[in-house]
Design a protein around this motif. Structure first.
Motif, short mmCIF file in Angstrom:
data_model
loop_
_atom_site.label_atom_id
_atom_site.label_comp_id
_atom_site.label_asym_id
_atom_site.label_seq_id
_atom_site.Cartn_x
_atom_site.Cartn_y
_atom_site.Cartn_z
N PRO A 126 9.43 4.15 -113.72
CA PRO A 126 8.90 2.91 -113.15
C PRO A 126 7.38 2.99 -113.01
N LEU A 127 6.73 1.85 -112.98
CA LEU A 127 5.27 1.80 -112.95
C LEU A 127 4.70 2.53 -111.74
N GLU A 159 -0.67 -1.51 -106.14
CA GLU A 159 0.38 -2.36 -105.58
C GLU A 159 -0.21 -3.47 -104.71
N TYR A 160 -1.16 -3.13 -103.85
CA TYR A 160 -1.80 -4.14 -103.00
C TYR A 160 -2.52 -5.18 -103.86
N ARG A 161 -3.16 -4.70 -104.90
CA ARG A 161 -3.89 -5.61 -105.79
C ARG A 161 -2.94 -6.61 -106.42
N ARG A 162 -1.79 -6.11 -106.93
CA ARG A 162 -0.81 -7.01 -107.54
C ARG A 162 -0.20 -7.95 -106.51
N TRP A 163 0.07 -7.42 -105.31
CA TRP A 163 0.66 -8.25 -104.25
C TRP A 163 -0.27 -9.38 -103.84
N ILE A 164 -1.55 -9.07 -103.69
CA ILE A 164 -2.54 -10.09 -103.29
C ILE A 164 -2.62 -11.18 -104.35
N ILE A 165 -2.62 -10.77 -105.62
CA ILE A 165 -2.72 -11.73 -106.72
C ILE A 165 -1.55 -12.71 -106.71
N PHE A 166 -0.33 -12.18 -106.50
CA PHE A 166 0.84 -13.04 -106.56
C PHE A 166 1.13 -13.76 -105.26
N PHE A 187 -11.96 9.31 -110.64
CA PHE A 187 -11.74 8.06 -111.37
C PHE A 187 -11.50 8.32 -112.85
N THR A 188 -12.24 9.27 -113.41
CA THR A 188 -12.10 9.57 -114.84
C THR A 188 -10.72 10.15 -115.15
N VAL A 189 -10.30 11.14 -114.36
CA VAL A 189 -8.98 11.75 -114.58
C VAL A 189 -7.88 10.71 -114.39
N TYR A 190 -8.06 9.83 -113.40
CA TYR A 190 -7.05 8.79 -113.15
C TYR A 190 -6.90 7.87 -114.35
N ASP A 191 -8.01 7.44 -114.90
CA ASP A 191 -7.95 6.57 -116.08
C ASP A 191 -7.34 7.29 -117.28
N VAL A 192 -7.68 8.59 -117.45
CA VAL A 192 -7.13 9.37 -118.56
C VAL A 192 -5.62 9.58 -118.37
N MET A 193 -5.22 9.88 -117.14
CA MET A 193 -3.80 10.08 -116.84
C MET A 193 -3.00 8.81 -117.10
N LYS A 194 -3.57 7.67 -116.77
CA LYS A 194 -2.88 6.39 -117.02
C LYS A 194 -2.67 6.18 -118.51
N LEU A 195 -3.63 6.59 -119.31
CA LEU A 195 -3.48 6.47 -120.76
C LEU A 195 -2.36 7.38 -121.27
N LEU A 241 0.16 8.54 -119.57
CA LEU A 241 1.45 8.09 -119.06
C LEU A 241 1.81 6.69 -119.55
N ARG A 242 0.92 6.15 -120.39
CA ARG A 242 1.12 4.83 -120.98
C ARG A 242 1.35 3.75 -119.92
N VAL A 243 0.49 3.78 -118.92
CA VAL A 243 0.51 2.73 -117.89
C VAL A 243 -0.12 1.48 -118.51
N PRO A 244 0.57 0.36 -118.50
CA PRO A 244 0.02 -0.86 -119.10
C PRO A 244 -1.23 -1.33 -118.36
N SER A 245 -2.07 -2.05 -119.04
CA SER A 245 -3.28 -2.57 -118.41
C SER A 245 -2.90 -3.55 -117.30
N ARG A 246 -3.83 -3.80 -116.40
CA ARG A 246 -3.55 -4.72 -115.30
C ARG A 246 -3.22 -6.11 -115.80
N GLU A 247 -3.90 -6.53 -116.86
CA GLU A 247 -3.64 -7.86 -117.41
C GLU A 247 -2.20 -7.95 -117.93
N GLU A 248 -1.74 -6.89 -118.61
CA GLU A 248 -0.38 -6.87 -119.13
C GLU A 248 0.65 -6.86 -117.99
#
Length: 334
Positions: A15-16, A97-104, A302-310, A312-319
């Motif tokens: 799961p995401l 999660e908070y970011r997505r919750w606020i948006i919706f 921040f750099t390691v987090y972005d690399v780890m997301k790639l 782990l194939r975490v989809p972009s926020r827009e997706e």
């Protein structure tokens, strides 16, 4: 080939939020360990170890190296990593999660730095509440200074009989027996006061700077490091005095016992007392070291987090937002 496909299948089935937890936890462990020696010295500066403030950064490095050896620079780092892994995991995951919750929850919300500021602030507060006791233990362990016989003759250190914490578990149990559950959260107020603006500003500055990076350089690691460095620098400077108050509240029982002082109480009382008795400069004690620590720590984080997301194939926020919107529409129609 089959092994690689199996690994990819496991990653894709996660799961995401689990991917974000893993990415955040790995990020925290790597970033914190990289700057552990400077963190130890900073804590000693903050908690009024006069012999360290007097001799400065280079002198402190030499002193710890001679009296405690290489591992002295990592005293308390076990508790620090034990804290930072779940803290960073919760922090980054909660932010998303908070970011997505606020948006919706508020569809008209503008996608911009203000959203990152609010989501980052609440994420920081959530992570602190769940992991604060580990931060308290880390600080108490780092505060203790074990000197050699010669060093103790020349400098003020905690007498051997007062060095009561022999490790993470011992520190936990003794703190709980002495002060109860509230003792494990001693100093949490300034932590929350500080983390809300710091975490929010950190994400605010980082995401805002990334928005100005040309599309063709979005994946450039060096630019991510620069953005993270500036974000950490600005966020920490604006909230540092509360970090000093937090550290002093965390170790006040040890310090009061050694100096026969009255234990300080609330956050504001501690802040005012520090300013009156030790001068306003004490509220920024260790800030120069913190700059040396924060720049690489936040940048690496921040750099390691972005690399780890790639990885782990975490989809972009827009997706992710588009997918969640589609699900909500389906649920509304059914």
């Amino acid at each position: 080939m089959a092994e690689g496909e199996e690994k990819n299948g496991i990653i894709d089935s996660m799961p995401l939020f689990a991917k974000e937890l893993i990415a955040g936890g790995v990020t925290g462990g790597i970033a914190k360990t990289a700057v552990a020696p400077l963190e130890r010295i900073k804590i000693l500066f903050q908690t009024r170890r006069d012999e360290f403030k007097r001799i400065g950064l280079v002198g402190s490095i030499n002193k710890i190296g001679k009296t405690e050896g290489l591992m002295g620079f990592y005293r308390g780092n076990g508790a620090s990593v034990a804290r930072i892994v779940p803290y960073a995991a919760l922090h980054y995951m909660a932010y998303e999660e908070y970011r997505r919750w606020i948006i919706f929850a508020f569809p008209d919300t503008t996608r911009g730095p203000l959203l990152d500021l609010v989501a980052g602030s609440f994420a920081g507060g959530t992570a602190v509440l769940f992991t604060y006791p580990l931060d308290l233990v880390r600080t108490k362990l780092a505060y203790q200074v074990v000197g050699s016989t010669k060093a103790q003759a020349k400098a003020v250190t905690i007498p051997l009989e007062q060095i009561v914490y022999r490790g993470i578990t011992d520190c936990f149990s003794r703190t709980y027996r002495e002060s109860g559950f509230r003792g494990l959260y001693r100093g949490v107020a300034p932590s929350l006061y500080g983390i809300f603006p710091y975490a929010g500003l950190k994400f605010y500055f980082y995401e805002e700077m990334k928005r100005h990076v040309p599309a063709e350089h979005k994946k450039d690691i060096s630019l991510k490091l620069v953005c993270g460095s500036v974000a950490g620098l600005l966020g920490q400077t604006l909230t540092y005095p509360l970090d000093v108050v937090r550290r002093q509240m965390q170790v006040e029982r040890l310090y009061a016992a050694a100096k026969e002082e009255t234990v300080r109480r609330g956050t504001m009382q501690t802040l005012v007392k520090i300013a009156k008795e030790e001068g306003w400069k004490q509220l920024f004690s260790g800030l120069s070291i913190n700059y040396l620590k924060v720049v690489p720590s936040v940048a690496i984080g921040f750099t390691v987090y972005d690399v780890m997301k790639l990885h782990l194939r975490v989809p972009s926020r827009e997706e992710t937002e588009a997918e969640d919107l589609t699900k909500r529409k389906r649920n509304a129609l059914s």
